[in-house]
Design a protein around this motif. Sequence first.
Motif, mmCIF file in Angstrom:
data_model
loop_
_atom_site.group_PDB
_atom_site.id
_atom_site.type_symbol
_atom_site.label_atom_id
_atom_site.label_comp_id
_atom_site.label_asym_id
_atom_site.label_seq_id
_atom_site.Cartn_x
_atom_site.Cartn_y
_atom_site.Cartn_z
ATOM 1 N N THR A 144 0.872 -1.203 -0.036
ATOM 2 C CA THR A 144 -0.005 -0.015 0.153
ATOM 3 C C THR A 144 0.988 1.253 0.182
ATOM 4 O OG1 THR A 144 -0.095 -0.212 2.386
ATOM 5 C CG2 THR A 144 -1.934 -1.298 1.130
ATOM 6 N N GLY A 145 0.112 2.292 -0.580
ATOM 7 C CA GLY A 145 1.052 3.494 -0.711
ATOM 8 C C GLY A 145 2.311 3.718 -1.736
ATOM 9 N N SER A 146 2.706 4.786 -1.970
ATOM 10 C CA SER A 146 3.612 5.195 -3.118
ATOM 11 C C SER A 146 4.949 4.364 -2.638
ATOM 12 C CB SER A 146 3.912 6.557 -3.057
ATOM 13 O OG SER A 146 4.942 6.867 -3.873
ATOM 14 N N GLY A 147 5.679 3.844 -3.630
ATOM 15 C CA GLY A 147 6.948 3.128 -3.315
ATOM 16 C C GLY A 147 7.878 4.457 -3.502
ATOM 17 N N GLY A 148 7.647 5.373 -3.765
ATOM 18 C CA GLY A 148 8.667 6.663 -3.825
ATOM 19 C C GLY A 148 8.979 7.097 -2.292
ATOM 20 N N ILE A 149 7.676 7.211 -1.717
ATOM 21 C CA ILE A 149 7.675 7.669 -0.246
ATOM 22 C C ILE A 149 8.342 6.551 0.699
ATOM 23 C CG2 ILE A 149 6.202 8.230 1.834
ATOM 24 C CD1 ILE A 149 4.274 9.594 -0.260
ATOM 25 N N ARG A 150 7.921 5.373 0.504
ATOM 26 C CA ARG A 150 8.480 4.264 1.383
ATOM 27 C C ARG A 150 9.730 3.921 1.201
ATOM 28 N NH1 ARG A 150 4.984 0.989 -0.787
ATOM 29 N NH2 ARG A 150 6.321 -0.171 -2.049
ATOM 30 N N GLY A 151 10.217 3.898 -0.217
ATOM 31 C CA GLY A 151 11.647 3.728 -0.174
ATOM 32 C C GLY A 151 12.492 4.749 0.107
ATOM 33 N N THR A 152 12.123 6.061 -0.054
ATOM 34 C CA THR A 152 12.946 7.181 0.557
ATOM 35 C C THR A 152 13.016 6.866 1.925
ATOM 36 O OG1 THR A 152 12.176 8.457 -1.242
ATOM 37 C CG2 THR A 152 13.341 9.435 0.757
ATOM 38 N N ILE A 153 12.100 6.816 2.722
ATOM 39 C CA ILE A 153 12.281 6.500 4.204
ATOM 40 C C ILE A 153 13.259 5.475 4.534
ATOM 41 C CG2 ILE A 153 11.087 5.905 6.188
ATOM 42 C CD1 ILE A 153 8.516 7.463 5.103
ATOM 43 N N ILE A 154 12.801 4.283 4.106
ATOM 44 C CA ILE A 154 13.769 3.129 4.355
ATOM 45 C C ILE A 154 15.260 3.333 3.938
ATOM 46 C CG2 ILE A 154 14.282 0.764 3.926
ATOM 47 C CD1 ILE A 154 11.146 0.233 3.837
ATOM 48 N N GLY A 155 15.316 4.145 2.704
ATOM 49 C CA GLY A 155 16.711 4.159 2.283
ATOM 50 C C GLY A 155 17.500 5.234 3.109
ATOM 51 N N ASN A 156 16.863 6.297 3.657
ATOM 52 C CA ASN A 156 17.204 7.246 4.688
ATOM 53 C C ASN A 156 17.860 6.512 5.963
ATOM 54 O OD1 ASN A 156 17.409 9.331 2.906
ATOM 55 N ND2 ASN A 156 15.440 10.150 3.550
ATOM 56 N N LEU A 157 16.953 5.573 6.512
ATOM 57 C CA LEU A 157 17.359 4.691 7.584
ATOM 58 C C LEU A 157 18.484 4.054 7.456
ATOM 59 C CD1 LEU A 157 13.607 3.643 8.726
ATOM 60 C CD2 LEU A 157 15.193 5.456 9.703
ATOM 61 N N LEU A 158 18.691 3.475 6.242
ATOM 62 C CA LEU A 158 19.745 2.484 5.688
ATOM 63 C C LEU A 158 21.017 3.231 5.442
ATOM 64 C CD1 LEU A 158 18.141 -0.114 3.323
ATOM 65 C CD2 LEU A 158 18.957 -0.391 5.706
ATOM 66 N N GLY A 159 20.829 4.558 5.559
ATOM 67 C CA GLY A 159 22.037 5.404 5.335
ATOM 68 C C GLY A 159 22.625 5.638 3.860
ATOM 69 N N MET A 160 21.551 5.284 2.857
ATOM 70 C CA MET A 160 21.867 5.460 1.565
ATOM 71 C C MET A 160 22.245 6.760 0.833
ATOM 72 S SD MET A 160 19.371 2.540 -0.315
ATOM 73 C CE MET A 160 20.058 2.575 -1.889
ATOM 74 N N GLU A 161 23.049 6.979 -0.061
ATOM 75 C CA GLU A 161 23.167 8.240 -0.776
ATOM 76 C C GLU A 161 22.056 8.597 -1.537
ATOM 77 O OE1 GLU A 161 25.639 10.428 -0.213
ATOM 78 O OE2 GLU A 161 26.858 9.177 1.066
ATOM 79 N N LYS A 162 21.942 9.741 -1.877
ATOM 80 C CA LYS A 162 20.522 10.183 -2.766
ATOM 81 C C LYS A 162 20.476 9.746 -4.012
ATOM 82 C CE LYS A 162 19.237 14.670 -0.425
ATOM 83 N NZ LYS A 162 19.340 14.009 1.087
ATOM 84 N N ILE A 163 21.795 9.590 -4.695
ATOM 85 C CA ILE A 163 21.748 9.470 -6.151
ATOM 86 C C ILE A 163 21.265 7.727 -6.213
ATOM 87 C CG2 ILE A 163 22.834 8.855 -8.266
ATOM 88 C CD1 ILE A 163 24.079 11.788 -7.608
#
Length: 221
Positions: A142-161
């Motif tokens: 459920t919900g946008s993958g862009g929002i969900r993916g960004t939150i989890i990516g930030n928690l994982l410490g991923m670089e923006k690109i």
Amino acid sequence: MEHAEIFRDNPYVVRTLKLTLPLALVATEIVFLYFFLDYPSFLIVTGLMIAYILPPAGKETVIPAGIILGIPWWLMALSIMMIDIETALFMGWNFDLALKIPVLGKMMESFIGKADEFIKERPWLKKLYFTGIVVLVMVPVTGSGGIRGTIIGNLLGMEKIPLFLAIATGAFIGCFGIALATVFLQELFIQSILLGIAAVIVIIIITLIGWFYWKAYGKRL
């Protein structure tokens, strides 16, 4: 050259660009759909795009719904994929501002807590962070993958690109995969109702097996 550096280094200009560019991309998509589609189809697509951003709708519901209602499969897939890309850009550049938006901010805070717990229970995500984000965005949830993916990516410490590329990859595979699967099922039902029903049952069984396997072994990985 000096003017370009001043323009680039001005925090207010940079913030304005980061805030407006994703919104401009959304506006461009809507204008394109308005001129490309007849008005009833335009209302269907834009309505499903809005529904996708707000849970509980997900790729697995809005894309088949659009195709069944007569929207070309590739256009429905592309429209939802662009929502993932646009929300990923907005969230990646304006995460702090998004947290202050009344309804969205509360939803994000709730999801951040759940996502943090999710990651702690599955440490392997940190090792396969790029692939993990691709799969998380690709899989119907459920919900946008862009929002969900960004939150989890930030928690994982991923670089923006790399994070944006992972979200875009997952969005492309997920959206077009669901669209093609929907067209395939439509063709099966046209050929034979029994074939169509059998295919749906097989998909449900595979989904349930995957879900039970995840529940039983996911935390041990």
